[in-house]
Design a protein around this motif. Sequence first.
Motif, short mmCIF file in Angstrom:
data_model
loop_
_atom_site.label_atom_id
_atom_site.label_comp_id
_atom_site.label_asym_id
_atom_site.label_seq_id
_atom_site.Cartn_x
_atom_site.Cartn_y
_atom_site.Cartn_z
N TYR A 107 103.64 -25.89 24.94
CA TYR A 107 104.63 -24.99 24.35
C TYR A 107 104.25 -23.53 24.59
CZ TYR A 107 107.43 -22.61 20.81
OH TYR A 107 108.29 -21.75 20.17
N LYS A 108 102.98 -23.21 24.42
CA LYS A 108 102.54 -21.83 24.68
C LYS A 108 102.76 -21.43 26.13
CE LYS A 108 98.29 -21.84 23.13
NZ LYS A 108 96.97 -21.27 22.74
N GLU A 109 102.49 -22.36 27.04
CA GLU A 109 102.71 -22.08 28.46
C GLU A 109 104.19 -21.90 28.75
OE1 GLU A 109 100.91 -25.34 30.45
OE2 GLU A 109 98.86 -24.81 29.85
N ALA A 110 105.02 -22.73 28.14
CA ALA A 110 106.47 -22.62 28.34
C ALA A 110 106.99 -21.29 27.80
CB ALA A 110 107.19 -23.79 27.68
N MET A 111 106.51 -20.89 26.64
CA MET A 111 106.95 -19.62 26.06
C MET A 111 106.45 -18.43 26.87
SD MET A 111 108.98 -20.30 23.69
CE MET A 111 109.18 -18.60 23.14
N GLN A 112 105.27 -18.56 27.45
CA GLN A 112 104.77 -17.49 28.31
C GLN A 112 105.66 -17.37 29.55
OE1 GLN A 112 100.64 -17.91 29.34
NE2 GLN A 112 100.59 -16.02 30.54
N ALA A 113 106.07 -18.53 30.09
CA ALA A 113 106.98 -18.52 31.24
C ALA A 113 108.31 -17.90 30.86
CB ALA A 113 107.17 -19.95 31.76
N VAL A 114 108.81 -18.19 29.65
CA VAL A 114 110.06 -17.59 29.16
C VAL A 114 109.93 -16.07 29.13
CG1 VAL A 114 111.50 -17.29 27.10
CG2 VAL A 114 110.86 -19.59 27.84
N GLN A 115 108.81 -15.58 28.63
CA GLN A 115 108.59 -14.14 28.55
C GLN A 115 108.54 -13.49 29.93
OE1 GLN A 115 105.05 -13.73 26.19
NE2 GLN A 115 106.05 -14.42 24.29
N ARG A 121 114.31 -10.47 34.19
CA ARG A 121 115.71 -10.21 33.87
C ARG A 121 115.90 -8.76 33.46
NH1 ARG A 121 117.59 -12.65 28.34
NH2 ARG A 121 116.11 -10.99 27.78
N ASN A 122 115.00 -8.24 32.64
CA ASN A 122 115.11 -6.87 32.18
C ASN A 122 114.93 -5.87 33.32
OD1 ASN A 122 115.44 -7.90 29.63
ND2 ASN A 122 113.31 -7.56 28.99
N ALA A 123 114.02 -6.23 34.26
CA ALA A 123 113.80 -5.35 35.41
C ALA A 123 115.05 -5.28 36.28
CB ALA A 123 112.60 -5.85 36.22
N ILE A 147 118.20 -15.81 37.66
CA ILE A 147 117.24 -15.64 36.56
C ILE A 147 117.80 -16.21 35.26
CG2 ILE A 147 116.11 -13.91 35.10
CD1 ILE A 147 115.79 -12.19 37.62
N LYS A 148 119.08 -15.98 35.01
CA LYS A 148 119.71 -16.50 33.79
C LYS A 148 119.63 -18.02 33.75
CE LYS A 148 124.07 -16.48 31.21
NZ LYS A 148 125.48 -16.01 31.19
N GLU A 149 119.85 -18.64 34.91
CA GLU A 149 119.77 -20.10 34.97
C GLU A 149 118.35 -20.58 34.74
OE1 GLU A 149 120.66 -23.61 38.25
OE2 GLU A 149 121.79 -21.72 38.37
N GLU A 150 117.38 -19.89 35.35
CA GLU A 150 115.97 -20.24 35.15
C GLU A 150 115.57 -20.09 33.68
OE1 GLU A 150 113.10 -18.31 37.65
OE2 GLU A 150 114.48 -18.29 39.36
N LEU A 151 116.04 -19.00 33.07
CA LEU A 151 115.70 -18.74 31.68
C LEU A 151 116.26 -19.83 30.77
CD1 LEU A 151 114.43 -16.87 29.58
CD2 LEU A 151 116.58 -15.58 29.53
N GLU A 155 113.92 -22.17 28.49
CA GLU A 155 114.10 -22.16 27.03
C GLU A 155 114.41 -23.55 26.51
OE1 GLU A 155 115.67 -17.62 26.08
OE2 GLU A 155 117.13 -19.18 26.60
N ALA A 156 115.22 -24.29 27.26
CA ALA A 156 115.53 -25.67 26.87
C ALA A 156 114.27 -26.53 26.90
CB ALA A 156 116.59 -26.25 27.80
#
Length: 505
Positions: A107-115, A121-123, A147-151, A155-156
Amino acid sequence: AVAVPATLVGSPGGHPLRKEASASASAKGYPQRHRCLAWTAGALAAARCERRARRVTRAAEKATGPLVTPSFDFGYWSEHVDEVQRDADNRKFDCDVKAVVSLYQEYKEAMQAVQEIQKRRNAVAKSMKGKLEQEERQKLIEEGKQIKEELGEMEAKADAISEKMNSMAVQIPNISHPDVPVGPEENAKIVRINGKERTSEDAGFTLKDHLEIGAPLGLFDFESGGKVSGQKFLYFRNGAALLELALVQWAMHEAVKRGFTPIMTPDLIRAPVVAGCGFQPRTGEATQIYEVADSDLCLAGTAEIPLAGIFMNETLIARDQLPQKLVAFGHAFRTEAGSSGSENRGIYRLHQFSKVELFAVTKGDLEESNAMLEEIRQLEEDIFSQLGLCFRVLDMPSEELGAPAYRKYDIEAWMPGMQKWGEISSCSSCTDYQARRLNVRYKETFSQKGGLESPHTLNGTCCAVPRMIIAILETHQNEDGSVTIPEVLRPYMMGMEALRPDEKK
């Protein structure tokens, strides 16, 4: 959501209750005016059904959102995998600490990937703010879509891991106090014994059990209880009814004298509150909780549950609000599924009984919560001593600890008629187990920013009425069939000094 039958929400003229009422009046040859009156009565009944259906629907819809989001101590579990698993095994709870910790890492790895994806996306969004050539802008748009699709996918994935992780985490019980004996009930450690066990030899006559004592005194009406409610229900009559009221008032007053705040609690509790308190059976055990159909409500098994719920989703100010000590009167409802043996006889195990419960919240400090546990235990012992009971205090072993308990003391009274020790009380420290699951936090001062901690919760039975009545009747019985009322209860029993067969009316 609960599906509401279409017959309850159909057109006004077509409701079956209206049709049935009108058709019945017509079939009996009643005049049109009477048929209209019958139709009106049916319409009123239909309206009540519709209102009830709407209430059920609204309750179901309201219950779909999370009432509370628990937090688990994944950090501690990650650092003490073997210790936590060994302790859970000693307590006979079926859980997999290693698997939960592994999911936590995923979960931590997945959330790090989300970030990381969010940063990209912000860039891209920032790059599109300037003046760009159409081709370059289109390229950034396409990159943004990707990026939106990856995100969304990541997240899922994180949500799926979190759901599985949390569903397994709830199976992990609290850790145990270092001094908790390991093993089954017979490994309980006797802390102390108060008083001497009364026997027929010492009394000079054959001691009776509470049912034999209660019959000539007219105390227990099992026949009406069975007729009205079923097995393990009864009516307390005459002296038993007065004893219940006396015990409850006196116990409440004794607790208030010690600084506990008096509370009257609801008997219906929302299911997430019950779950947050950790009332979950071990594998293979039946639940003791009654659930209300077509709702998220349960009948309280103890006032501990609604008392803990007071603090759900709250952030307390330690300087002003801790510690808190509460005492509540409430009804306890238990399915008593799986119980058997001599303890089922009489009023020892019932589906419903009255109880005075102690509850406390302290800062998340073991020294402070350990001291509070001893304070609760001392109050319980003082109450039983004043009632003239012989009792013993047990430090309960690992297999007798419920999921929330860090340490638990049981108090058993000697029941002379039954010729056995019977549990009349217990008290437990749950450390931060319940607070984490009910999202209770505290900080030292109102202005403190961050650094929120989880408080500790504790509970104890001040007076479980039926078992107290057993102990009093059997301990204070006399040869002539009367029962001497403990002196401390007499002001609450109209000055009566004893229950006598000729006074049962």
